[in-house]
Design an enzyme around this catalytic site. Structure first.
Site, PDB file in Angstrom:
ATOM      1  CD  GLU A  39      -3.042   3.318  -5.310  1.00 47.46           C
ATOM      2  OE1 GLU A  39      -4.105   2.825  -5.737  1.00 47.46           O
ATOM      3  OE2 GLU A  39      -2.151   2.652  -4.765  1.00 47.46           O
TER       4      GLU A  39
ATOM      5  NE  ARG B  28      -4.313  -1.226   0.090  1.00 50.46           N
ATOM      6  CZ  ARG B  28      -4.525  -2.202  -0.796  1.00 50.46           C
ATOM      7  NH1 ARG B  28      -3.629  -2.497  -1.716  1.00 50.46           N
ATOM      8  NH2 ARG B  28      -5.657  -2.893  -0.776  1.00 50.46           N
TER       9      ARG B  28
ATOM     10  CG  HIS C 143      -3.501  -0.744  -6.893  1.00 50.88           C
ATOM     11  ND1 HIS C 143      -3.891  -0.051  -5.773  1.00 50.88           N
ATOM     12  CD2 HIS C 143      -3.484  -2.057  -6.516  1.00 50.88           C
ATOM     13  CE1 HIS C 143      -4.118  -0.902  -4.779  1.00 50.88           C
ATOM     14  NE2 HIS C 143      -3.867  -2.133  -5.208  1.00 50.88           N
TER      15      HIS C 143
HETATM   16  C1  DGY Z   1      -5.920  -5.919  -2.697  1.00 53.39           C
HETATM   17  O1  DGY Z   1      -6.674  -6.870  -2.806  1.00 53.39           O
HETATM   18  O2  DGY Z   1      -5.617  -5.449  -1.610  1.00 53.39           O
HETATM   19  C2  DGY Z   1      -5.383  -5.354  -3.961  1.00 53.39           C
HETATM   20  O3  DGY Z   1      -4.387  -4.431  -3.723  1.00 53.39           O
HETATM   21  C3  DGY Z   1      -6.519  -4.715  -4.723  1.00 53.39           C
HETATM   22  O4  DGY Z   1      -7.069  -3.750  -3.932  1.00 53.39           O
END
Ligand code: DGY
Length: 323
Positions: free
Chosen positions: A271, A242, A289
């Site tokens: 983002e 993240r 992402h």
């Molecule tokens: C997750 O599943 O956490 C991926 O990053 C998609 O959001």
């Protein structure tokens, strides 16, 4: 008996939308427009469940809506830092996620970033497309070896273990890791990984550092200016976890000053906005992402979210309950 109403906040693969529609009264989002706070509140007021994803900010304020009808949030994704799970619990809303099914896709993408940044693949591709390539020469666009190097993993959950497997057994890398909740010793042994005490120890020894911790208040800016300074000047930072885990401004400064060799990023602090300085750097690979973005994986994630809804409305225990 009336079927539960489920609001699906974003477009999902057709097979998933069809399967959902067979069992629930679904409200889809054919335009795939991200929902704002008031639209999410409207959904919580009018539906029995929400099927949201990472772009939906389900804050305490949003979840505080009155009157509240929704009793279940079946998140599409493994990360759930966009949902205030404590607030959901207080409101009696069950929350589930979709672990396991995206582990391999995300591990593959971490390796993609690692290989791309070390072998200058993004830069090379831009070079060819720009018509700038004048032909093979011994000193052209030299990158760094991946095989045989040391990979440091911050966090050793499912995705990190899948990365360790690929790196150790596919690329002959030495794998170090740190995790406050490490896997059992037999798992660590099978992966051929070496535990280290703390983030700094991993940063100092690694040629590649890959982040695999959840985004929590404790891990916000875990990788800051001080920690970036602990990395080798020849090392690369990979983030498929993240954006919040990295202080993006500190990363920009470390890259500008040559304190690390480069970065491969799939996630960002704000983002879909990206620090403009990163966009101009050749030694940075930037992806939008894409961690779980394969046809197979997104269908599997949708089916797992559907399974969670099905279990909840059948009154059965939730397999993937996070709140
Ligand atoms: C997750 O599943 O956490 C991926 O990053 C998609 O959001």
């Amino acid at each position: 008996m009336a079927r539960p109403v489920v609001v699906v906040t974003r477009r999902l693969p057709a097979a998933v939308e069809e399967a959902l529609a067979r069992e629930f009264e679904v409200r889809l989002n054919p335009e795939d427009r991200p929902l704002g706070a008031s639209e999410l509140q409207e959904a919580l007021r009018c539906a029995d469940a929400l099927l949201p994803t990472v772009t939906d900010r389900l804050t305490a304020e949003v979840l505080g809506v009155e009157p509240l009808r929704a009793r279940m949030i079946a998140n599409f994704g493994v990360g759930f830092n966009h949902i205030d799970v404590e607030a959901a619990k207080r409101r009696g809303i069950a929350v589930s996620n979709t672990p396991d099914v995206l582990t391999d896709a995300t591990a593959d993408l971490a390796m993609t970033l690692l290989l791309m940044v070390a072998r200058r693949a993004g830069e090379g591709e831009r070079h060819v497309r720009a018509g700038a390539w004048t032909g093979w020469r011994p000193t052209h666009m030299l990158g760094r070896m991946v095989s045989g190097k040391t990979l440091g993993l911050i966090g050793m959950g499912r995705i990190a273990r899948a990365v360790a497997q690929r790196a150790r057994h596919g690329f002959g890398m030495r794998v170090l890791f740190t995790d406050p909740y490490p896997p059992p010793p037999e798992v660590v042994r099978a992966l051929g990984a070496e535990p280290r005490d703390g983030v700094e120890a991993v940063l100092e020894e690694s040629d590649f550092v890959s982040l695999h911790c959840p985004a929590t208040p404790e891990t916000r800016h875990l990788i800051n200016a001080e920690r970036l300074a602990r990395m080798k000047r020849t090392a690369y930072l990979i983030n498929t976890a993240r954006g919040d885990v990295v202080d993006e401004q500190a990363l920009v400064e470390a890259l500008r000053a040559g304190r690390i060799a480069g970065a491969g990023l799939d996630v960002y602090e704000r983002e879909p906005q990206i620090a403009p300085a990163l966009l101009a750097m050749e030694n940075v690979v930037l992806l939008p992402h894409l961690g779980s973005a394969t046809e197979e994986t997104r269908v599997a994630m949708g089916m797992r979210a559907l399974e969670n809804l099905r279990l909840y409305f059948a009154g059965a225990p939730l397999r993937d309950r996070v709140a």
